[in-house]
Design a protein around this motif. Structure first.
Motif, mmCIF file in Angstrom:
data_model
loop_
_atom_site.group_PDB
_atom_site.id
_atom_site.type_symbol
_atom_site.label_atom_id
_atom_site.label_comp_id
_atom_site.label_asym_id
_atom_site.label_seq_id
_atom_site.Cartn_x
_atom_site.Cartn_y
_atom_site.Cartn_z
ATOM 1 N N VAL A 1 1.022 -1.259 0.026
ATOM 2 C CA VAL A 1 -0.099 0.180 -0.091
ATOM 3 C C VAL A 1 0.972 1.093 0.051
ATOM 4 O O VAL A 1 1.321 1.425 1.192
ATOM 5 N N THR A 2 0.838 1.916 -1.165
ATOM 6 C CA THR A 2 1.861 2.972 -1.329
ATOM 7 C C THR A 2 1.423 3.820 -2.421
ATOM 8 O O THR A 2 0.698 3.160 -3.562
ATOM 9 N N ALA A 3 1.711 5.263 -2.510
ATOM 10 C CA ALA A 3 1.490 5.974 -3.664
ATOM 11 C C ALA A 3 2.913 6.392 -4.271
ATOM 12 O O ALA A 3 2.984 7.562 -4.977
ATOM 13 N N SER A 4 3.964 5.800 -3.788
ATOM 14 C CA SER A 4 5.300 6.140 -4.019
ATOM 15 C C SER A 4 5.593 7.658 -3.807
ATOM 16 O O SER A 4 5.499 8.116 -2.720
ATOM 17 N N HIS A 5 5.768 8.112 -4.949
ATOM 18 C CA HIS A 5 6.400 9.531 -4.834
ATOM 19 C C HIS A 5 5.001 10.807 -5.056
ATOM 20 O O HIS A 5 5.372 11.725 -5.372
ATOM 21 N N ASP B 1 12.853 8.052 -2.643
ATOM 22 C CA ASP B 1 11.412 8.634 -2.565
ATOM 23 C C ASP B 1 10.768 7.755 -1.428
ATOM 24 O O ASP B 1 11.402 7.240 -0.650
ATOM 25 N N PRO B 2 9.484 8.473 -1.134
ATOM 26 C CA PRO B 2 8.747 8.044 0.168
ATOM 27 C C PRO B 2 8.830 6.381 0.363
ATOM 28 O O PRO B 2 8.776 6.152 1.476
ATOM 29 N N ASP B 3 8.636 5.752 -0.756
ATOM 30 C CA ASP B 3 8.713 4.185 -0.295
ATOM 31 C C ASP B 3 9.989 3.573 -0.647
ATOM 32 O O ASP B 3 9.967 2.191 -0.512
ATOM 33 N N ALA B 4 10.803 4.469 -1.019
ATOM 34 C CA ALA B 4 12.422 3.844 -1.077
ATOM 35 C C ALA B 4 12.419 2.833 -2.234
ATOM 36 O O ALA B 4 13.232 1.942 -1.997
ATOM 37 N N ASP B 5 11.605 2.860 -3.254
ATOM 38 C CA ASP B 5 11.971 1.916 -4.418
ATOM 39 C C ASP B 5 12.993 2.745 -5.369
ATOM 40 O O ASP B 5 13.449 1.996 -6.339
ATOM 41 N N ARG B 6 12.883 4.136 -5.434
ATOM 42 C CA ARG B 6 13.737 4.880 -6.202
ATOM 43 C C ARG B 6 14.919 5.691 -5.755
ATOM 44 O O ARG B 6 14.927 5.620 -4.117
ATOM 45 N N LEU B 7 16.023 5.901 -6.516
ATOM 46 C CA LEU B 7 17.166 6.621 -5.786
ATOM 47 C C LEU B 7 17.789 7.620 -6.534
ATOM 48 O O LEU B 7 17.881 7.747 -7.814
ATOM 49 N N ALA B 8 17.823 8.805 -5.973
ATOM 50 C CA ALA B 8 18.653 10.184 -6.395
ATOM 51 C C ALA B 8 19.918 9.949 -6.086
ATOM 52 O O ALA B 8 20.402 9.818 -4.872
ATOM 53 N N LEU B 9 20.790 10.807 -6.998
ATOM 54 C CA LEU B 9 22.272 11.057 -6.437
ATOM 55 C C LEU B 9 22.525 12.440 -7.111
ATOM 56 O O LEU B 9 22.309 12.803 -7.956
ATOM 57 N N ALA B 10 23.266 13.007 -6.031
ATOM 58 C CA ALA B 10 23.805 14.249 -6.398
ATOM 59 C C ALA B 10 25.267 14.287 -5.914
ATOM 60 O O ALA B 10 25.412 13.887 -4.892
ATOM 61 N N THR B 11 26.269 14.948 -6.714
ATOM 62 C CA THR B 11 27.595 15.005 -6.142
ATOM 63 C C THR B 11 28.134 16.593 -6.361
ATOM 64 O O THR B 11 27.683 17.516 -7.396
ATOM 65 N N LYS B 12 29.043 16.979 -5.597
ATOM 66 C CA LYS B 12 29.586 18.430 -5.665
ATOM 67 C C LYS B 12 30.818 18.306 -6.110
ATOM 68 O O LYS B 12 31.762 17.585 -5.844
ATOM 69 N N ASN B 13 31.089 19.230 -7.220
ATOM 70 C CA ASN B 13 32.594 19.483 -7.880
ATOM 71 C C ASN B 13 33.327 20.376 -6.873
ATOM 72 O O ASN B 13 32.789 21.566 -6.557
#
Length: 606
Positions: free
Chosen positions: A149-153, A310-322
């Protein structure tokens, strides 16, 4: 005055609904003779499809509420009883999990209660879980299926009902149509459907909490001791955001298990909160707008890597700093896919001793609208690449077929920041993906002296530069959409004739694949291998210079989307030139194929 059909719908709702809040909502509208609103809420119902259900939490057959969930669970239960015998129902059972959204726990409990009443063994989590835990638990306990039971993001007012089958993958046709049919046949609540007061006393109910420990162990087993040794000695730290969702405790446990440094949490977003107070859209795919607090936290702690679920933790984002420019780079799903794809090859070729560097029995998968970087890997490294339709339901089911045939599946991904690393979960899994990205960062720093971004550029040099450009137009007239695509597939005035170039023959088209009518000119017989659907529009053009662009309609929104990628050959070093060529070609394709002015299309607002 209410129509006869609407009057019947109102009466059914008032008779069947036992939830005080939603019952009062319909009753009040009925008393006020608000037929327009009642028609909106009751005249249609949420359709059950390959993603299950998703919609606004509100009263009515067209919303996510107790009655609609009870009806859905009854339909699913009836279908599963027809598919599996009594012994399987009692011994294998079904799994239910839920996220931190409003009503998620209630919807899971209602569903569990219905299945118990029908004699099923039920595994119901007593805590919030990440979506990947449900498909994992199905395979861990050999269950008949499961529901998350989730609506993901989605925005906070939405909820959803995501169904998996016994193979641990999301349902596909014909299950979806058959479940929908059984829902319609079981709309009246069964005698005991509403009474959940004794749910947790039932002998048929089990908390599958041991599966969480098993999941952590399985994630650890995907990394060899040598990499965990690197992790244990590394000073690499990552800032992590759970986006007001369920991810943090799972990230905490898995990072510890593979000897990574603890994450630096974005405190304001660490705990599950159904109100999502710090983000307009709880979707890390939105980019910097969703990562503002993460960037602030990283800057204040001197951290150069951000991971966000995302809120149900099935997706993943990445950011890095130069560290030279001080600028943050938010990675696309295709860029993360390139990094994790390379990492999967590296682990299989160089670290796991049983591999012997042989990839001939190995596979990677990606959806049609995702980067073709895995294809470039496959061509050079000697493994197999499979393209599927959009959505992890296709990749999950295809993976299960490959596993059944004795094949090894290393990795799968889609551009919407969804990644399946290993086959522990036959769906996207933002927890394991985070573990591998963080481990990769530790390894690169210690052994290759690269940052993640430097490694990405290195991958492009070795396997060919892949540059992506995607966007969409709003189109609110269905007949306009049909006209646009009909023109493209009748381009020379006859059916199945398409454009052969753009910009007055400057860039020539090599192949065309039309998954609406089954044309694929790259195949010897001219017929598409992938499933064809006449009800959706999707055409892919492959140009002689390596550009691939897919034009498709959205299944849920009034949009025409395009996904373009320049797939350069290894050794083509002029990245800026390739980017400029891509931009010129995409602009021309949009103008010549979509004709936005003539068709009154509204562009995406940045």
């Amino acid at each position: 005055m209410a129509s006869h059909e609407l009057r019947e719908a109102i009466d059914r709702w008032l008779k069947w609904d036992k939830n005080e809040k939603t019952l009062y909502e319909i009753k009040s509208l009925n008393d006020a003779s608000n037929w327009i609103k009642l028609n909106d809420l009751l005249s249609t119902r949420l359709a059950f499809g390959t993603a299950g259900l998703r919609g606004k939490m509100r009263a009515g057959f067209n919303g996510m509420n107790d009655l609609v969930i009870a009806q859905t669970a009854q339909g699913l239960c009836t279908y599963m009883k027809a598919q599996f015998n009594d012994n399987e129902q009692k011994t294998r059972g079904i799994v239910f999990g839920y996220d931190g959204r409003h009503n998620s726990k209630r919807f899971a409990e209602l569903s569990a209660n219905i299945f118990i009443g029908a004699g099923f063994k039920v595994y119901l989590y007593k805590r919030l879980v990440a979506t990947p835990l449900v498909p994992f638990t199905i395979r861990h306990f050999n269950c008949l299926g499961g529901v998350m039971v989730t609506a993901s993001h989605n925005p906070k007012d939405d909820n959803g009902y995501k169904v998996y089958w016994s193979n641990g993958a999301q349902i596909i046709t014909p299950h979806d149509k058959n479940i929908q049919s059984n829902i319609i046949s079981n709309l009246e609540p069964w005698a005991d459907s509403w009474d959940t007061s004794n749910l947790y006393e039932s002998e048929l109910l089990i908390d599958p909490k041991e599966a969480i420990e098993a999941y952590v162990v399985r994630v650890r087993e995907t990394l060899p001791p040598s990499i965990m040794e690197v992790n244990s000695q590394s000073n690499v730290r990552v800032v992590y955001s759970a986006m007001h969702g369920v991810g943090y405790p799972f990230i905490e446990d898995t990072f510890a298990a593979i000897k990574l440094q603890p994450v630096i949490a974005v405190e304001e977003q660490k705990e599950a909160d159904p109100e999502f107070p710090t983000v307009v859209f709880p979707n890390p795919e939105e980019g910097k707008s969703a990562l503002e607090l993460s960037i602030k936290r990283a800057d204040s702690t001197g951290c150069n890597i951000i991971l966000a679920n995302d809120p149900d933790a099935d997706r993943l984002a990445l950011a890095t700093k130069n560290t030279t420019t001080g600028k943050w780079k938010v990675y696309t799903g295709n860029e993360i896919g390139a990094l994790l794809g390379w990492w999967a090859i590296y682990l299989h070729k160089h670290v796991h001793p049983e591999a012997d560097g042989d990839l001939s029995n190995c596979y990677m998968l990606a959806s049609t609208v995702s980067s073709k970087i895995l294809r470039a890997f496959a061509q050079k490294e000697g493994f197999h690449f499979i393209e599927t339709l959009t959505g992890f339901k296709w990749m999950g089911n295809e993976t299960e077929k490959l596993l059944s045939a004795g094949k090894t599946v290393l990795f799968a991904f889609e551009e919407a920041i969804g990644f399946m690393f290993s086959t522990n979960v036959l769906d996207k899994d933002g927890i394991s993906a985070a573990c591998h990205l963080a481990s990769m960062a530790c390894y690169l720093e210690a052994k290759e002296h690269f940052t993640l971004d430097e490694k990405l550029q290195n991958i492009y040099k070795e396997y060919g530069f892949h540059y992506n450009k995607s966007s969409y137009f709003f189109c609110y007239e269905q007949k306009t959409i049909k006209k646009i695509f009909a023109r493209l597939r009748n381009f020379a005035g006859a059916p199945k004739t398409y454009p052969n170039s753009i910009l007055q023959d400057k860039y020539k088209i090599k192949h065309i694949r039309d998954l609406t009518n089954g044309v694929d000119t790259s195949q010897a017989d001219g017929k598409a291998i992938l499933p064809v659907s006449a009800s959706s529009e999707m055409i892919t053009f492959t140009f002689e210079n390596g550009l691939v662009i897919t034009l498709r309609t959205s299944g849920t929104e009034p949009k025409i989307k395009y996904y373009a990628e320049m797939c350069a050959e290894p050794g083509q070093a002029d990245f800026d030139g390739l980017i400029n060529t891509t931009n010129d070609m995409v602009a021309a394709i949009v103008e010549e194929f979509f004709q936005p002015s003539e068709n009154n299309l509204t562009p995406k607002t940045n």
